[in-house]
Design a protein around this motif. Structure first.
Motif, PDB file in Angstrom:
ATOM      1  N   HIS A 233       7.357   1.182   5.443  1.00 42.14           N
ATOM      2  CA  HIS A 233       6.591   0.266   6.292  1.00 42.14           C
ATOM      3  C   HIS A 233       6.225  -1.030   5.587  1.00 42.14           C
ATOM      4  CE1 HIS A 233       6.140   3.923   8.710  1.00 42.14           C
ATOM      5  NE2 HIS A 233       5.729   3.154   9.700  1.00 42.14           N
ATOM      6  N   LEU A 234       6.034  -0.973   4.271  1.00 43.05           N
ATOM      7  CA  LEU A 234       5.531  -2.135   3.548  1.00 43.05           C
ATOM      8  C   LEU A 234       6.554  -2.764   2.609  1.00 43.05           C
ATOM      9  CD1 LEU A 234       1.973  -0.753   2.701  1.00 43.05           C
ATOM     10  CD2 LEU A 234       2.578  -2.381   4.503  1.00 43.05           C
ATOM     11  N   GLY A 235       7.655  -2.058   2.360  1.00 48.29           N
ATOM     12  CA  GLY A 235       8.682  -2.604   1.493  1.00 48.29           C
ATOM     13  C   GLY A 235       8.307  -2.510   0.020  1.00 48.29           C
ATOM     14  N   THR A 236       9.186  -3.001  -0.817  1.00 45.99           N
ATOM     15  CA  THR A 236       8.974  -2.995  -2.266  1.00 45.99           C
ATOM     16  C   THR A 236       8.345  -4.312  -2.700  1.00 45.99           C
ATOM     17  OG1 THR A 236      10.864  -1.542  -2.630  1.00 45.99           O
ATOM     18  CG2 THR A 236      10.095  -2.816  -4.520  1.00 45.99           C
ATOM     19  N   ALA A 237       7.328  -4.214  -3.530  1.00 49.05           N
ATOM     20  CA  ALA A 237       6.655  -5.421  -4.028  1.00 49.05           C
ATOM     21  C   ALA A 237       6.269  -5.185  -5.484  1.00 49.05           C
ATOM     22  CB  ALA A 237       5.419  -5.730  -3.187  1.00 49.05           C
ATOM     23  N   THR A 238       7.128  -5.620  -6.408  1.00 51.39           N
ATOM     24  CA  THR A 238       6.896  -5.382  -7.830  1.00 51.39           C
ATOM     25  C   THR A 238       5.649  -6.123  -8.310  1.00 51.39           C
ATOM     26  OG1 THR A 238       9.273  -5.155  -8.188  1.00 51.39           O
ATOM     27  CG2 THR A 238       7.907  -5.555 -10.132  1.00 51.39           C
ATOM     28  N   GLY A 239       4.841  -5.419  -9.082  1.00 49.77           N
ATOM     29  CA  GLY A 239       3.626  -6.014  -9.629  1.00 49.77           C
ATOM     30  C   GLY A 239       3.297  -5.415 -10.976  1.00 49.77           C
ATOM     31  N   ASP A 240       2.218  -5.893 -11.570  1.00 48.52           N
ATOM     32  CA  ASP A 240       1.843  -5.463 -12.921  1.00 48.52           C
ATOM     33  C   ASP A 240       0.822  -4.335 -12.904  1.00 48.52           C
ATOM     34  OD1 ASP A 240       3.497  -7.394 -13.955  1.00 48.52           O
ATOM     35  OD2 ASP A 240       1.876  -8.865 -14.247  1.00 48.52           O
ATOM     36  N   ILE A 241       0.944  -3.474 -13.913  1.00 45.17           N
ATOM     37  CA  ILE A 241      -0.093  -2.498 -14.240  1.00 45.17           C
ATOM     38  C   ILE A 241      -0.753  -2.995 -15.516  1.00 45.17           C
ATOM     39  CG2 ILE A 241      -0.603  -0.109 -14.840  1.00 45.17           C
ATOM     40  CD1 ILE A 241       1.928   0.720 -13.351  1.00 45.17           C
ATOM     41  N   VAL A 242      -2.065  -3.224 -15.465  1.00 47.06           N
ATOM     42  CA  VAL A 242      -2.774  -3.815 -16.603  1.00 47.06           C
ATOM     43  C   VAL A 242      -3.961  -2.950 -16.983  1.00 47.06           C
ATOM     44  CG1 VAL A 242      -2.089  -6.137 -15.883  1.00 47.06           C
ATOM     45  CG2 VAL A 242      -4.309  -5.219 -15.156  1.00 47.06           C
ATOM     46  N   ASP A 243      -4.458  -3.165 -18.211  1.00 50.99           N
ATOM     47  CA  ASP A 243      -5.689  -2.483 -18.594  1.00 50.99           C
ATOM     48  C   ASP A 243      -6.886  -3.370 -18.272  1.00 50.99           C
ATOM     49  OD1 ASP A 243      -5.812  -4.396 -20.586  1.00 50.99           O
ATOM     50  OD2 ASP A 243      -5.216  -3.034 -22.197  1.00 50.99           O
ATOM     51  N   ALA A 244      -8.076  -2.927 -18.621  1.00 52.52           N
ATOM     52  CA  ALA A 244      -9.298  -3.620 -18.211  1.00 52.52           C
ATOM     53  C   ALA A 244      -9.375  -5.049 -18.738  1.00 52.52           C
ATOM     54  CB  ALA A 244     -10.528  -2.817 -18.659  1.00 52.52           C
TER      55      ALA A 244
END
Length: 384
Positions: A233-244
């Motif tokens: 429904h929303l497709g692929t959207a690459t993003g970052d995984i970050v720490d605090a």
């Protein structure tokens, strides 16, 4: 689909004891609970009509294990149960309403970085809004379901919603969205009984669904792959995984695939400096970023919830209650008050993994006070 012919005709009959015999519309999913609930309502002397809600535009022929509850097989099971009970039975097509109010809402909430509860939304928008409204318009007095919860009638004529006797099956959390008027037209015949007794009773009544597995998970995601469903429904959207502190640790294919408190499936290459596991602390749909950190970063101290719905009177200012914060979560002691139309809740002790979009349900003992949707939380500092 079979069309419903109209409202019952003639005056509402009175039973021998002088009490009113109700015209009851029994929602029958095709499972054992709703079948026994309908049977109990009929045995109590009410004029019962069974109805199965067709909630899928393209229903599967058969259930996949215990997932889902909207297949053609389920509608046939419900019809057979109605035949055994000896009550009329119909199928109502609410697929479009279900798609708009439950499925579309589910997708939109995840897209906004929130964690919805579709069962709660279904009760609010479908079973005790669309279904109940239609039932009342057709001349019925009440809707009967197989939910595990109790209704207590007070001498004043008011009604209270309470937890079920069987704590393991209690469903009062997802019924906390019902208001006083909806409670006045609701029947929950199973609230005083355990599940084992319900199955034994179904056997005695000759109901073929006596041993049918319970449905679980999300009914409109039959294979249980929520992330796959959302991706379609929303497709692929690459993003970052970050720490605090904003340091990039990895990438994801869509922030909607994560929930607050999630530990598994983070795909972070490097271990934390302290060697401890990391959890999802925040989901930001604006920049498509997922923030992770230590478990203590999940500790919620207070929360603000919107769109409150009360099962009776509005809570007193700074009232003392217990709160359930997840569908299968433990009750925690809290102070709660309504401020400018929003529910403010202070937790006596921190609770972990509470996400915006979930419901907070307040209790006074076993009585359900009401429910609201969590909009924001105040958490303990990660460095605290």
């Amino acid at each position: 689909m079979t069309e419903f012919p109209g409202a019952p005709t003639g005056p509402s009959p009175i039973d021998a004891a002088g009490g009113r015999r109700l015209r009851v519309l029994a929602a029958m999913s095709g499972g054992v609970d709703s079948a026994v609930a309908a049977a109990r309502a009929a045995e109590a002397g009410h004029e019962v009509t069974g109805v199965h809600l067709a909630l899928s535009a393209n229903p599967q022929s058969f259930r996949t294990g215990a997932r889902g509850c909207c297949t053609i097989e389920d509608s046939r099971d419900a019809r057979r149960a109605a035949d055994v009970i000896g009550i009329p039975f119909y199928v109502w097509d609410l697929a479009e309403r279900f798609r708009e109010d439950v499925i579309d809402d589910f997708v939109a909430e995840y897209a906004a970085g929130r964690t919805p509860n579709p069962c709660l939304r279904c009760n609010e928008k479908i079973k005790f809004a669309a279904l109940l409204d239609k039932a009342i318009a057709l001349g019925f007095d009440a809707v009967c379901t197989g939910h595990y919860a109790r209704i207590v009638d007070l001498p004043t004529g008011e009604r209270e919603l309470h937890r079920a006797v069987d704590a393991a099956k209690d469903q009062s959390y997802v019924l906390g969205v019902l208001d006083a008027d909806q409670l006045a037209h609701s029947l929950f015949p199973l609230g005083d009984t355990t599940k084992d007794v319900i199955r034994e009773e179904a056997e005695r009544r000759g109901l073929a669904v006596a041993k049918k597995p319970d449905s679980h998970d999300i009914c409109f995601i039959a294979d249980g792959d929520t992330q796959g469903f959302l991706a379609k429904h929303l497709g692929t959207a690459t993003g970052d995984i970050v720490d605090a502190d904003g340091t990039k640790l990895g990438e994801h294919d869509g922030a909607y695939g994560f929930t607050i408190g999630q530990r598994k499936g983070l795909r972070i290459g490097r271990p934390a400096a302290d060697g401890k596991p990391r959890y999802v602390l925040d989901i930001s749909p604006v920049d498509n970023t997922v923030t992770v950190g230590p478990a203590e970063g999940l500790d919620v101290l207070s929360l603000t919830a919107i769109r409150p719905r009360w099962c009776g009177a509005v809570p007193a200012a700074d009232g003392r209650y217990t709160a359930q914060l997840r569908a299968h979560g433990e009750e925690v002691p809290v102070s709660a008050a309504v401020v400018d139309g929003e529910l403010r809740v202070e937790l006596d002790t921190p609770a972990r993994g509470i996400a915006p979009g979930q419901a907070v349900v307040l209790y006074d003992g076993t009585r359900v006070v009401g429910s609201a949707t969590i909009a924001a939380t105040e958490r303990r500092s990660v460095n605290a």
